[in-house]
Scaffold this motif. Structure first.
Motif, PDB file in Angstrom:
ATOM      1  N   LEU A 191     -26.457 -82.643 -74.295  1.00  0.00           N
ATOM      2  CA  LEU A 191     -26.473 -83.034 -72.881  1.00  0.00           C
ATOM      3  C   LEU A 191     -27.893 -83.388 -72.453  1.00  0.00           C
ATOM      4  CD1 LEU A 191     -24.896 -83.310 -70.239  1.00  0.00           C
ATOM      5  CD2 LEU A 191     -25.381 -80.916 -69.785  1.00  0.00           C
ATOM      6  N   PHE A 206     -29.381 -86.808 -70.927  1.00  0.00           N
ATOM      7  CA  PHE A 206     -30.204 -86.871 -69.727  1.00  0.00           C
ATOM      8  C   PHE A 206     -31.444 -87.723 -69.963  1.00  0.00           C
ATOM      9  CE2 PHE A 206     -34.125 -85.180 -67.976  1.00  0.00           C
ATOM     10  CZ  PHE A 206     -33.956 -85.556 -66.656  1.00  0.00           C
ATOM     11  N   HIS A 219     -28.480 -94.166 -62.464  1.00  0.00           N
ATOM     12  CA  HIS A 219     -27.332 -93.342 -62.767  1.00  0.00           C
ATOM     13  C   HIS A 219     -26.162 -94.238 -63.114  1.00  0.00           C
ATOM     14  CE1 HIS A 219     -26.599 -94.308 -58.515  1.00  0.00           C
ATOM     15  NE2 HIS A 219     -25.323 -94.151 -58.804  1.00  0.00           N
ATOM     16  N   LEU A 221     -22.407 -89.710 -63.152  1.00  0.00           N
ATOM     17  CA  LEU A 221     -23.648 -88.955 -63.356  1.00  0.00           C
ATOM     18  C   LEU A 221     -24.772 -89.535 -62.510  1.00  0.00           C
ATOM     19  CD1 LEU A 221     -24.898 -87.604 -66.733  1.00  0.00           C
ATOM     20  CD2 LEU A 221     -26.494 -88.753 -65.217  1.00  0.00           C
ATOM     21  N   GLU A 222     -25.535 -88.641 -61.865  1.00  0.00           N
ATOM     22  CA  GLU A 222     -26.661 -89.061 -61.031  1.00  0.00           C
ATOM     23  C   GLU A 222     -27.847 -88.135 -61.286  1.00  0.00           C
ATOM     24  OE1 GLU A 222     -27.753 -89.578 -56.265  1.00  0.00           O
ATOM     25  OE2 GLU A 222     -25.689 -89.210 -56.929  1.00  0.00           O
ATOM     26  N   LEU A 275     -29.043 -83.007 -63.144  1.00  0.00           N
ATOM     27  CA  LEU A 275     -27.974 -83.986 -63.249  1.00  0.00           C
ATOM     28  C   LEU A 275     -26.840 -83.554 -62.334  1.00  0.00           C
ATOM     29  CD1 LEU A 275     -27.783 -84.454 -67.130  1.00  0.00           C
ATOM     30  CD2 LEU A 275     -29.073 -85.824 -65.493  1.00  0.00           C
ATOM     31  N   ILE A 287     -23.037 -84.156 -61.632  1.00  0.00           N
ATOM     32  CA  ILE A 287     -21.904 -84.708 -62.375  1.00  0.00           C
ATOM     33  C   ILE A 287     -20.638 -84.586 -61.546  1.00  0.00           C
ATOM     34  CG2 ILE A 287     -20.528 -84.548 -64.487  1.00  0.00           C
ATOM     35  CD1 ILE A 287     -23.775 -82.879 -64.711  1.00  0.00           C
ATOM     36  N   SER A 303     -15.119 -86.164 -64.497  1.00  0.00           N
ATOM     37  CA  SER A 303     -15.239 -87.101 -65.612  1.00  0.00           C
ATOM     38  C   SER A 303     -15.056 -86.309 -66.893  1.00  0.00           C
ATOM     39  CB  SER A 303     -16.629 -87.758 -65.612  1.00  0.00           C
ATOM     40  OG  SER A 303     -17.637 -86.755 -65.711  1.00  0.00           O
ATOM     41  N   LEU A 328     -17.384 -85.785 -69.000  1.00  0.00           N
ATOM     42  CA  LEU A 328     -18.567 -84.933 -69.093  1.00  0.00           C
ATOM     43  C   LEU A 328     -18.384 -83.682 -68.235  1.00  0.00           C
ATOM     44  CD1 LEU A 328     -21.441 -84.373 -70.017  1.00  0.00           C
ATOM     45  CD2 LEU A 328     -22.267 -85.844 -68.163  1.00  0.00           C
ATOM     46  N   PHE A 329     -17.831 -83.844 -67.022  1.00  0.00           N
ATOM     47  CA  PHE A 329     -17.567 -82.691 -66.163  1.00  0.00           C
ATOM     48  C   PHE A 329     -16.608 -81.731 -66.855  1.00  0.00           C
ATOM     49  CE2 PHE A 329     -15.224 -80.288 -63.051  1.00  0.00           C
ATOM     50  CZ  PHE A 329     -16.156 -79.948 -62.083  1.00  0.00           C
TER      51      PHE A 329
END
Length: 364
Positions: free
Chosen positions: A137, A141, A150, A154-155, A270, A272, A275, A277-278
C-alpha cells in the motif's frame, strides 16, 4: 490532475513507473505465486475449522480424539453425521494432515497439540502477509504521490490540519462503527487528543461502536488518549506487537491511512472511498483483529488460578467439559461456568481461539 482508471494504467504505458508487485517474476509466475499463497491460506483456515467443534470437520475430529482407531460407522453414530459424509470429511482431514487412515478401515487423529502449534505457525505467516499488504500500500502511495493527484477512490491528504479534520468528520458522520489501528506516528497537538477523548465519548454515547487495535507499548505512551478510560466507556480494544499501518475506517464508507512523508519530517494520508482497495483494508483490519490480544481496562492481566490454566490446556487439546470435570474432580456445571468465563475474558468465540489467545498472553 485527474489520473486515468488504474486498471487501464496497469495495462498501458503509464504503468511503467509503478514497481512490479513481485520483482523478478514474470506475470504468469506472479499469478501462480498468488494462487499458491491463497491456497496455503485456505489450508490454514481448514485446520482451524477442524479444531472448531461447531463445524462438521470439528465434530468428526473430536470424535476421533475420543475414539482411537474408530471406523466410519462408529464415528457416524458418535457425531450424528451420515456415514458417506463422515467418510468424505475423514478424507479431507487426512488431506490436511489432521488425521490418518489405518489398515482395516480404521482412522486415527493426529495430536491436537501438534495441530495447535501448526495453526500458530500459520498465524505468524498471516502476520507477515499483513505487513506485506501495508508495504505494498505504501508503494502504491508513493506512485500516486509522484503523480501529484488522485484517482478514482483514492485521494492524497498532504496537510496535517486537513488530515486531523477529516478523521474527526468521519467520526461525527459514522452511524455504526469506527475501526482504528492506533500506532505512531503521532503528529497532533495535545489539545487534539483531549478533544478526541470527548468526541469518542459522545459518539459511543450515541451508539457508535469503537474497535481499536493498539500497538503493544501504547499503555506506556502518554501522548495518546487515556486507553483505560476509553475501554471503561465501551471501547473494544486489542493489542498487537507491530501493527503494519495507522488506519481509521468509518462504517463502510471511508478509510484513512496515515504514513510518514519522505524524509520522515511530516506525515501524509490516503483517503480511500468504497473500492477494492477499501475492501482490502477492511479485510486486513479484520484479520489483525483476530490476531490481536484483547485487553481490559487495566491492561493485559495475568492468570492467577492454576485450575484455569489446566482447564485452558485441556480445552486446547480437545477435551470435553465432562473429561475436564473428571480430571480436576469438579462438577460439570462448575467447568461449564469457568469455561464461559475464560472465553469471555479472552474475547474468544471458540475453545480453540481461547487456547491460542491464552498462549499469546503467556498463560500456557
Amino acid at each position: 490532475m485527474q489520473l486515468n482508471d488504474p486498471l487501464r494504467q496497469a495495462r498501458g504505458p503509464r504503468s511503467a513507473g509503478l514497481p512490479p508487485a513481485h520483482p523478478g517474476l514474470t506475470a504468469g509466475e506472479a499469478a501462480s505465486y498468488g494462487r499458491a499463497r491463497r491456497a496455503s491460506a485456505r489450508r490454514g483456515w481448514m485446520v482451524l475449522e477442524a479444531l472448531d467443534p461447531g463445524t462438521e470437520h470439528g465434530r468428526v475430529y473430536r470424535a476421533l480424539v475420543c475414539l482411537p482407531r474408530a471406523g466410519v460407522a462408529e464415528l457416524a453414530t458418535e457425531t450424528g453425521i451420515k456415514p458417506d459424509t463422515v467418510r468424505r470429511l475423514l478424507h479431507e482431514l487426512v488431506a490436511r494432515n489432521v488425521a490418518v487412515a489405518l489398515d482395516g478401515g480404521a482412522w486415527e487423529a493426529h495430536s491436537p497439540a501438534e495441530i495447535t502449534e501448526s495453526a500458530l505457525r500459520r498465524d505468524a505467516v498471516r502476520r507477515a502477509e499483513a505487513r506485506q499488504s501495508g508495504t505494498e500500500l505504501e508503494r502504491l502511495f508513493r506512485f500516486v504521490r509522484r503523480e501529484e493527484g488522485h484517482y478514482g477512490a483514492l485521494e492524497v491528504l498532504a496537510d496535517t490540519e486537513r488530515i486531523l479534520a477529516t478523521m474527526q468528520r468521519m467520526q461525527r458522520a459514522a452511524t455504526q462503527e469506527m475501526r482504528i489501528i492506533d500506532r505512531p506516528p503521532y503528529f497532533a497537538q495535545p489539545s487534539y487528543y483531549a478533544n478526541q477523548e470527548t468526541l469518542q465519548f459522545d459518539r459511543m454515547a450515541a451508539g457508535v461502536g469503537y474497535r481499536t487495535i493498539y500497538y503493544e507499548s501504547a499503555f506506556n505512551d502518554g501522548t495518546i488518549p487515556d486507553i483505560p478510560r476509553m475501554i471503561a466507556a465501551g471501547e473494544q480494544a486489542r493489542t498487537l506487537k507491530e501493527p503494519p499501518m495507522k488506519l481509521v475506517i468509518a462504517d463502510d464508507q471511508l478509510a484513512v491511512v496515515t504514513l510518514e512523508a519522505e524524509g520522515g519530517q511530516s506525515v501524509v494520508a490516503l483517503l480511500i472511498r468504497p473500492s477494492s482497495l477499501f475492501t482490502a483494508l477492511s479485510n486486513t483490519f479484520e484479520t489483525l483483529w483476530k490476531l490481536a490480544v484483547p485487553i481490559s481496562a487495566v491492561g493485559v492481566d495475568a492468570l492467577e488460578d492454576d485450575r484455569d490454566r489446566v482447564i485452558l490446556t485441556l480445552m486446547a487439546s480437545g477435551a470435553t467439559d465432562e473429561a475436564i470435570a473428571r480430571r480436576l474432580d469438579l462438577s460439570r456445571r462448575t467447568v461449564v461456568r469457568r469455561v464461559a468465563m475464560l472465553l469471555d475474558r479472552l474475547g474468544a468465540t471458540t475453545r480453540f481461539q481461547a487456547g491460542v489467545q491464552a498462549a499469546r498472553r503467556g498463560w500456557l
